[in-house]
Scaffold this motif. Structure first.
Motif, short mmCIF file in Angstrom:
data_model
loop_
_atom_site.label_atom_id
_atom_site.label_comp_id
_atom_site.label_asym_id
_atom_site.label_seq_id
_atom_site.Cartn_x
_atom_site.Cartn_y
_atom_site.Cartn_z
N MET A 1 21.82 42.84 22.02
CA MET A 1 22.64 44.07 21.94
C MET A 1 24.08 43.78 22.31
O MET A 1 25.00 44.18 21.64
N LEU A 2 24.22 43.12 23.45
CA LEU A 2 25.57 42.80 23.93
C LEU A 2 25.53 41.44 24.60
O LEU A 2 24.61 41.12 25.35
N SER A 3 26.53 40.65 24.27
CA SER A 3 26.62 39.34 24.88
C SER A 3 28.07 39.08 25.28
O SER A 3 28.99 39.32 24.51
N ALA A 4 28.26 38.64 26.50
CA ALA A 4 29.58 38.21 26.96
C ALA A 4 29.43 36.74 27.35
O ALA A 4 28.53 36.38 28.11
N GLN A 5 30.28 35.90 26.78
CA GLN A 5 30.17 34.47 27.02
C GLN A 5 31.45 33.94 27.64
O GLN A 5 32.51 34.04 27.00
N ASN A 6 31.33 33.42 28.84
CA ASN A 6 32.42 32.64 29.42
C ASN A 6 33.75 33.40 29.45
O ASN A 6 34.77 32.89 29.01
N VAL A 7 33.70 34.62 29.96
CA VAL A 7 34.88 35.48 29.97
C VAL A 7 35.83 35.10 31.12
O VAL A 7 35.41 35.00 32.28
N HIS A 8 37.07 34.86 30.75
CA HIS A 8 38.12 34.56 31.73
C HIS A 8 39.19 35.64 31.67
O HIS A 8 39.56 36.08 30.58
N LYS A 9 39.67 36.04 32.85
CA LYS A 9 40.77 37.00 32.87
C LYS A 9 41.62 36.78 34.12
O LYS A 9 41.09 36.64 35.23
N SER A 10 42.93 36.71 33.92
CA SER A 10 43.85 36.61 35.05
C SER A 10 44.84 37.75 34.96
O SER A 10 45.18 38.21 33.88
N PHE A 11 45.30 38.20 36.11
CA PHE A 11 46.46 39.09 36.17
C PHE A 11 47.55 38.28 36.85
O PHE A 11 47.45 38.00 38.05
N GLY A 12 48.57 37.89 36.09
CA GLY A 12 49.60 37.03 36.67
C GLY A 12 48.99 35.71 37.10
O GLY A 12 48.27 35.07 36.35
N GLU A 13 49.21 35.34 38.35
CA GLU A 13 48.73 34.05 38.88
C GLU A 13 47.23 34.04 39.10
O GLU A 13 46.56 33.05 38.89
N GLY A 14 46.73 35.20 39.55
CA GLY A 14 45.37 35.20 40.09
C GLY A 14 44.28 35.28 39.03
O GLY A 14 44.27 36.19 38.22
N ALA A 15 43.36 34.33 39.07
CA ALA A 15 42.18 34.41 38.19
C ALA A 15 41.23 35.45 38.76
O ALA A 15 40.82 35.36 39.92
N ILE A 16 40.91 36.44 37.97
CA ILE A 16 40.00 37.50 38.42
C ILE A 16 38.59 37.23 37.91
O ILE A 16 37.61 37.44 38.62
N LEU A 17 38.47 36.78 36.65
CA LEU A 17 37.18 36.39 36.10
C LEU A 17 37.27 34.93 35.69
O LEU A 17 38.18 34.54 34.94
N SER A 18 36.34 34.12 36.18
CA SER A 18 36.40 32.67 35.91
C SER A 18 35.14 32.21 35.18
O SER A 18 34.30 31.51 35.74
N GLY A 19 34.99 32.69 33.94
CA GLY A 19 33.85 32.24 33.15
C GLY A 19 32.59 33.04 33.44
O GLY A 19 31.59 32.50 33.89
#
Ligand SMILES: Nc1ncnc2c1ncn2[C@@H]1O[C@H](COP(=O)(O)OP(=O)(O)OP(=O)(O)O)[C@@H](O)[C@H]1O
Ligand SMILES: [Mg+2]
Length: 248
Positions: A1-19
């Motif tokens: 139904m739903l798959s999220a693979q290796n999601v990365h997200k940063s706001f500026g310097e800081g990594a908020i989601l690391s895979g």
């Protein structure tokens, strides 16, 4: 139904989601738990592109968006729009339109998408409001409703778009336990009907009783995931153990 693979997200310097990865099958109810600031809301918002992941792949109902760090293009936004038609979202703060009646809040989505609304759509909207226990207050304005009623109206509004997947970000955090229960009951009913649901929650009791899987996040990672009877009873990771000791 739903798959999220290796999601990365940063706001500026800081990594908020690391895979961060997650697989959700049809009809599952998944709870995402973890300490404040660990990236739960950001991850949930990435799943329907309210937040654009820097990298990673999201697939929902056969719509795939693959991000590899490039710019967000018009074609991506088009795909995200398509994906969002399958994914409803409910927020902690309800986000109802105050100048519209409950019924008009529910009718708004179908109206924007299809132009006019027919009697059929009104009937369907009323049926949704009945289903969440709000048939009698359909003509009232959000301000005159309790928090629990407003949240149920927000759920009906999301359902009016006929999503196959529902995302909730702390749907009961703003509510006292009694009215929270009314909202959780609506989610249980949807679960019984086979809706696929992903819930970010601090309500451990609900997560334990109602979820097929609990996902524990910490520091922008999924630390561990499993059925409640495994994750809550025999957590593998120290961080999960410590978190559960605090909240249970
Ligand atoms: N738009 C943004 N711009 C900058 N930083 C952000 C933004 N959104 C979130 N953050 C930061 O990302 C981190 C993770 O936030 P997020 O809201 O995803 O955490 P959370 O796990 O949902 O926390 P909580 O349980 O308190 O809701 C926080 O440090 C937050 O300040
Ligand atoms: Mg949050």
């Amino acid at each position: 139904m739903l798959s999220a693979q290796n999601v990365h997200k940063s706001f500026g310097e800081g990594a908020i989601l690391s895979g961060v990865s997650l697989e959700v099958r049809k009809g599952e109810l998944i709870s995402i738990i973890g300490p404040s600031g660990c990236g739960k809301s950001t991850f949930l918002r990435c799943m329907n592109f309210l937040e654009i992941p820097d990298r990673g792949t999201i697939t929902a109902m056969g719509v795939t968006i693959d991000r590899q760090g490039g710019p967000w293009r018009r074609a991506d936004e088009h795909m995200a729009h398509k994906l969002r038609t399958h994914v409803g979202m409910v927020f902690q703060s309800f986000n109802l339109f105050p100048h519209l009646s409950v019924l008009d809040n529910v009718l708004l989505g179908p109206r924007v998408v299809k132009g006019e609304h027919s009697q059929t759509e009104r009937d369907e909207a009323m049926a949704l409001l009945e289903k969440v226990g709000l048939g009698r207050v359909a003509q009232r304005y959000p301000v005159s409703l309790s928090g629990g009623q407003q949240q149920r109206a927000a759920i009906a509004r999301a359902l009016a778009m006929r999503p196959e997947i529902m995302l909730y970000d702390e749907p009961t955090s703003a509510l006292d336990p009694i009215v929270a229960e009314e909202v959780l009951n609506v989610m249980r009913t949807l679960d019984d009907e086979g809706m696929t649901q992903i819930v970010v929650t601090h309500d451990m009791r609900f997560a334990q009783v109602a979820s097929d899987h609990i996902v524990y996040m910490d520091g922008g990672h999924v630390i561990e995931a499993g059925p409640p009877e495994t994750l809550c009873v025999n957590p593998v990771d120290d961080r999960t153990r410590r978190f559960l000791r605090t909240v249970l």
